[in-house]
Design an enzyme around this catalytic site. Sequence first.
Site, PDB file in Angstrom:
ATOM      1  N   ARG A 319       0.835  -1.209   0.000  1.00  0.00           N
ATOM      2  CA  ARG A 319       0.000   0.000   0.000  1.00  0.00           C
ATOM      3  C   ARG A 319       0.865   1.253   0.000  1.00  0.00           C
ATOM      4  NH1 ARG A 319      -5.465   1.784   1.116  1.00  0.00           N
ATOM      5  NH2 ARG A 319      -6.147  -0.382   1.068  1.00  0.00           N
ATOM      6  N   GLU A 728      -9.321   6.435   7.647  1.00  0.00           N
ATOM      7  CA  GLU A 728      -7.891   6.660   7.481  1.00  0.00           C
ATOM      8  C   GLU A 728      -7.501   7.927   6.729  1.00  0.00           C
ATOM      9  OE1 GLU A 728      -5.926   2.315   7.107  1.00  0.00           O
ATOM     10  OE2 GLU A 728      -7.681   2.636   5.850  1.00  0.00           O
TER      11      GLU A 728
END
Length: 793
Positions: A319, A728
């Site tokens: 990621r 997030e």
Amino acid sequence: MSHLSQRPEHAVVGLALPHESAALHVTGTALYTDDLVYRTKDVLHAYPVQVPHAHARITALRTEPALRVPGVVRVLTAADVSGINDAGVKHDEPLFPTEVCFHGHAVCWVLAESLEAARLGAAAVEVEVDPLPSIITLEEAIAAESFQGARPEVRCGDLESGFAAAAHVFTGEIQFADQEHFYLETHAALAHVDEGGQVFVQSSTQHPSETQEIVAHVLGLHNHEVTVQCLRMGGGFGGKEMQPHGFAAIAALGATLTGRPVRLRLNRTQDLTMSGKRHGFHARWRVGFDADGRVLALDATLTSDGGWSLDLSEPVLARALCHVDNLYWIPNARFRGRIAKTNKPSNTAFRGFGGPQGMLVMEDLLGRCAPLLGLDPMELRRRNFYRAGQSTPYGQPVRHPERITDTWDQVVANGEIARRTREIAAFNAEHRHVKRGLAVTGVKFGISFNMTAFNQAGALVLIYKDGSVLINHGGTEMGQGLHTKMLQVAATTLGIPLHKVRLAPTRTDKVPNTSATAASSGADLNGAAVKNACEQLRERLARVAATRLGVDASDIRIADGVARALGPGDAEVAWDDLVRTAYLQRVQLSAAGFYRTEGLHWDAKTMHGSPFKYFAYGSAATEVEVDGFTGAYRVRRVDIVHDVGDSLSPLIDIGQIEGGFVQGAGWLTLEDIRWDTGDGPGRGRLLTQAASTYKLPSFSEMPEVFNVSLLSHAHEDGAVYGSKAVGEPPLMLAFSVREALRQAAAAFGPVGVSVDLGAPATPEAVYWALDAARRAGDAADEFAAGESVPAGA
């Protein structure tokens, strides 16, 4: 507009409601895992035997002295494991190790009648070891080539051609620290065994299904013989996605061997020393710009600190590589990643899951390169924004790139950036020892799990014959408001008032095979599954109402707790009456819902595809003031505009944005984890073991002015009721704090000075940055003075 995202009139979603447990939180009546101990009889307490070596081989383990301590019942060792002695999904985390891999590694556990007896018993256990060489820092790991796991690489375009065409090429590196989750509730589990041999574990876990799986394989059982429940967590932030499993397994093993409930709760120091953090990273980069300041090529190598085992380090790194680009189009790129193996607790998921680390590389290099290009940092960033038709380095088209500029422009307008920039310039000119800085940064964050299979969810919705509704879903509540949103989704879909709906604790015997509540996908996945179950029930009830009102089922609408037929007349059936009628007609009043995210495809080997359902966008402007004598600073003002789609619950979302931003600011400016890197007996020991030595954001670090707005007209087609994830992405808006500090530090030096700022940018780091800027100014003055001296003087 998709069926999933279509929102009815008079919806309960979209209302600004308080958290469903808010009253319980503030009155202290909310129950957490460890609170259940006091409602349970004959509980045994577990305590770890930690070894104070960073790396060592166990040569002897003598547990007999512990058994002589009054109150000690048993000491759990590897010999007690009937299944697999491993607490990880990569099979590299022995639950009872024969080799100590970090300072404070637990090698066995003592069970006793009281916590104090367990502590004394643990202190009595005798452990002999042969010390082994240890690697503590990333620099040591890189020098020793101590790596583990995959080495992924993202590529696009022609890197060398990009650099060849560049008018400006710069190189640099950055190393930034890990971060402690510091959730209020430490790791906790309570296990017991019923008369049928069923193991029941209460666990503070973000991933009950995986906790169930690990407990089962440690005990040598099938998954259906283990049930895991999570009431709620006092914070998680990713730290309870993988790491609760071993603690739950210890409690379950103790319960099966003793026949008594076993409680395991780490104290704060144990939690800090035994559990993993956000991955610290080192990055080395080379970037090429054209004459107008547009990025042509970027070559970057990212090394993460994985700790002693892999845990989630591989997907975290993947990621990170997929988020180096952030808001900016990079036509020619190569991003390489590797995971260092060090003798520290295994680092794990943390809010952003590698995304912040990847983005920080890009934001840092832009902040450093802007002065070298003679550009204002805001202008350099804006020139490189994604535009329509462009794709990420890993091949995913960027949908809605206009939202990048929409959020940016709204922040610039709402924050009165032009006026304040002029005022700051005037202030800095008048004040020699205090300077202010103002920066704007943005975020583009992909929403979905890296692993496609995790993008699924289930739900079980029950309607009782009195008209009340009970929801079960696979997501866990850690304070983020997921349960509040699920209640709103259910009430909206069924067309009933919110007070009719109740939510049950998350447990594996109600909804199986669930994914972790992580990746900001909790509301997307579970909300769609709840909606699916409720739609099945509503359709059944519509047919019952249609028969009663003498119309076609397609003409029935249920809203505000009443079923009505379209057209003239006032014929209607109240919800409670309708449900009672359905029951008498033997209509099924329960439904299992399911959802799988569509449109995802990802090749993990080539690191190419479309791994994300959509991108969440946002922009933030931060103004800071820095003291030139100490580097101390205060945040004067923050303005945020964030894209949450069509919000399911605006009050919850604004709270998440505020909290995420502050947590990100803590990581980037305050939270300085320190380890003993010396060669003495304490090597590898965590030095910041408490809030007294580990600085967390508090009221004194809050912005004096804090404005948060949600992007309007931002409906997201294909997501539940048009909403977007919020957990997030806001954390990365805190880049604006660090970049504002860079601007303020630069103001102590000459115009155009490039400032290298430490991470975290503590007052000490800010001081060294502004001191370097001052010295650059002094050197420029000396050079100018030297040039003005007549030849031969």
